[in-house]
Enzyme design. Structure first.
Site, PDB file in Angstrom:
ATOM      1  CG  HIS A 123      36.493  40.917  39.185  1.00 34.47           C
ATOM      2  ND1 HIS A 123      37.442  41.858  38.872  1.00 34.47           N
ATOM      3  CD2 HIS A 123      36.891  39.776  38.592  1.00 34.47           C
ATOM      4  CE1 HIS A 123      38.378  41.312  38.118  1.00 34.47           C
ATOM      5  NE2 HIS A 123      38.074  40.043  37.939  1.00 34.47           N
ATOM      6  CG  ASP A 200      31.152  43.421  36.920  1.00 37.09           C
ATOM      7  OD1 ASP A 200      31.120  42.946  35.777  1.00 37.09           O
ATOM      8  OD2 ASP A 200      32.070  43.185  37.720  1.00 37.09           O
ATOM      9  CD  GLN A 203      32.216  35.709  34.583  1.00 36.68           C
ATOM     10  OE1 GLN A 203      31.792  34.785  33.889  1.00 36.68           O
ATOM     11  NE2 GLN A 203      33.495  35.996  34.679  1.00 36.68           N
ATOM     12  CE  LYS A 226      35.650  38.385  32.281  1.00 38.43           C
ATOM     13  NZ  LYS A 226      36.598  37.418  32.833  1.00 38.43           N
ATOM     14  CB  CYS A 364      40.020  39.220  40.420  1.00 37.68           C
ATOM     15  SG  CYS A 364      41.418  39.081  39.342  1.00 37.68           S
TER      16      CYS A 364
HETATM   17  N1  PMP Z   1      33.855  41.587  36.853  1.00 39.09           N
HETATM   18  C1  PMP Z   1      33.656  40.272  36.818  1.00 39.09           C
HETATM   19  C2  PMP Z   1      32.476  39.686  37.529  1.00 39.09           C
HETATM   20  C3  PMP Z   1      34.550  39.457  36.110  1.00 39.09           C
HETATM   21  O1  PMP Z   1      34.358  38.151  36.058  1.00 39.09           O
HETATM   22  C4  PMP Z   1      35.642  40.056  35.442  1.00 39.09           C
HETATM   23  C5  PMP Z   1      36.665  39.204  34.692  1.00 39.09           C
HETATM   24  N2  PMP Z   1      37.121  38.095  35.412  1.00 39.09           N
HETATM   25  C6  PMP Z   1      35.775  41.436  35.485  1.00 39.09           C
HETATM   26  C7  PMP Z   1      34.869  42.177  36.204  1.00 39.09           C
HETATM   27  C8  PMP Z   1      36.894  42.144  34.756  1.00 39.09           C
HETATM   28  O2  PMP Z   1      36.702  41.984  33.393  1.00 39.09           O
HETATM   29  P1  PMP Z   1      37.866  42.388  32.365  1.00 39.09           P
HETATM   30  O3  PMP Z   1      39.117  41.785  32.887  1.00 39.09           O
HETATM   31  O4  PMP Z   1      37.426  41.806  31.067  1.00 39.09           O
HETATM   32  O5  PMP Z   1      37.913  43.883  32.343  1.00 39.09           O
END
Ligand code: PMP
Length: 406
Positions: A123, A200, A203, A226, A364
């Site tokens: 991401h 990270d 998910q 999430k 993203c």
């Molecule tokens: N890493 C991953 C794998 C994600 O799915 C996301 C959210 N889509 C993020 C990072 C960023 O998370 P947040 O927007 O809650 O900071």
């Protein structure tokens, strides 16, 4: 419908509504999950009965708020099986947690000529902070390649680990494709060369249990929104030995031990990294989400999500003009797909007319999309409150998209 799932759905007030006159089918759980009534009530109760600043009051409400806030930290530590709640830093979520590590670990341990290793599945939140660190320190960003099915190339990973690698940062589960990465094995391989690993976990915490001591990861990041908790709160698990050695990166109240105009000494963990008034209400809400997940139980969650993934994959892949992107052997309940000659925005807009929420775009993960030779996908990400009947409705809606474009 399975009576257990029917009962679970009743816990989520938002699922009871209609969108465009149709019952809502919410398939955007990888972007954010819905919140059970118990989480909403917990936050309301805090603001109705307990609202007060933490850690610096002798009055009763301040003490109650402090206790509730620290209990939430302990719940998170237990949820991850961290050895101490001092290893849990509350932040706004995964993005802020990765920035914290990229800055604070980077400041102390990354120098010119060093390498940071991420993967092609990341991401933007797990790319850009490292890229910026590399610019600051004249270090190099290296990328673990993937196979076309969305799995990481582990042989390439082994070759990329080197004496120059200062940290490995990979996601637990890919938000774009659903791939579950073999993080335990990857951590072991990095540790053989004394390289720390950040996972990270944005998910990672909604589909099954995570044990940071068993994984032996050095850092694990999370976002409450999430995992059925509120937005605006999340955090970082970090091994004490690393957190102790890292300098803080935000300064102010709470994070200090003693301040004079000449010199400041910093507070102990975890407060060293929590400058300013924290998001108390939502931390407590996160605690309520953890309690809720405990009530539902991983067994129910895993069984329902595995069924939805298998059924959804079978049904969606059978639709003409549709191609599923991401077919790793180990997958979470996320189905990304493209439709031949139909833009994902058009498809998503039509699907929305049926009361069905899917996500469309690059999720993203622009470098990943580029690697796959596409600009985006339509993504249906399932939670345990979703049903086969909702998937049938999605399949019908995709059929309508085909009809309209024929
Ligand atoms: N890493 C991953 C794998 C994600 O799915 C996301 C959210 N889509 C993020 C990072 C960023 O998370 P947040 O927007 O809650 O900071």
């Amino acid at each position: 419908m399975n009576p257990l799932i029917e009962k679970i759905r009743a816990d989520f007030p938002i699922l009871q509504q209609t969108i465009h006159g149709k019952p809502l089918a919410y398939f955007d759980n990888a972007a954010t999950t819905q919140k059970p009534q118990s989480v909403i009530d917990t936050i309301t109760r805090f603001y109705t009965e307990e609202n007060s600043n933490v850690h610096r009051g002798v009055h009763r409400m301040s003490q109650a708020a402090t206790q509730a806030y620290e209990l939430a930290r302990q719940k998170m530590a237990d949820f991850l099986n961290a050895s101490s709640s001092a290893e849990i830093i509350f932040t706004r979520g995964t993005t802020e947690s990765i920035n914290l590590v990229a800055y604070c670990y980077g400041e102390a341990f990354v120098n010119e000529g060093d390498e940071i290793l991420i993967s092609a599945l990341e991401h933007h939140s797990d790319i850009v902070p490292w890229q910026q660190l590399c610019i600051r320190k004249k270090a190099t960003l290296k990328v673990i390649p993937i196979f076309d099915n969305g799995e990481l190339d582990l042989d390439a990973y082994k070759k990329l680990l080197s004496a120059k690698t200062r940290i490995v940062a990979v996601n637990h589960i890919s938000n774009a494709l659903g791939t579950i990465n073999p993080i335990k094995e990857m951590i072991q391989l990095a540790h053989e060369m004394n390289i720390p690993v950040l996972i990270d976990g944005a998910q990672g915490l909604s589909h099954g249990p995570v044990d940071v001591q068993d994984l032996d990861c050095d850092f694990y990041t999370f976002s409450a929104h999430k995992m059925y908790g509120p937005m605006g709160i999340g955090g970082l698990y970090g091994k004490r030995e690393w957190l102790e050695k890292m300098p803080p990166y935000q300064f102010g109240g709470e994070m200090i031990s003693k301040v004079t105009f000449e010199k400041t000494t910093f507070n102990e963990l975890p407060y060293k990294f929590e400058a300013g008034t924290p998001n108390v209400a939502d931390a407590i809400g996160l605690g309520a989400a953890i309690d809720y997940l405990g009530q539902v139980g991983w067994e129910t969650i895993r069984t329902q999500e595995a069924d939805l993934l298998a059924y959804g994959t079978q049904q969606i892949s059978a639709i003409k003009n549709v191609k599923i992107i991401g077919t790793a052997t180990q997958k979470a309940s996320i189905i990304s797909f493209v439709m031949n000659n139909i833009h994902f925005f058009d498809a998503g807009t039509i699907i929305d007319q049926f009361g069905i929420a899917v996500r469309t775009g690059n999720h993203c993960t622009q470098p990943l999309m580029e690697r796959l030779g596409i600009i985006g996908t339509i993504r249906a990400s399932f939670a345990f409150y979703n049903t086969r009947n909702e998937i049938d409705r999605l399949v019908d809606a995709i059929g309508k998209v085909n009809e309209l474009f024929e």
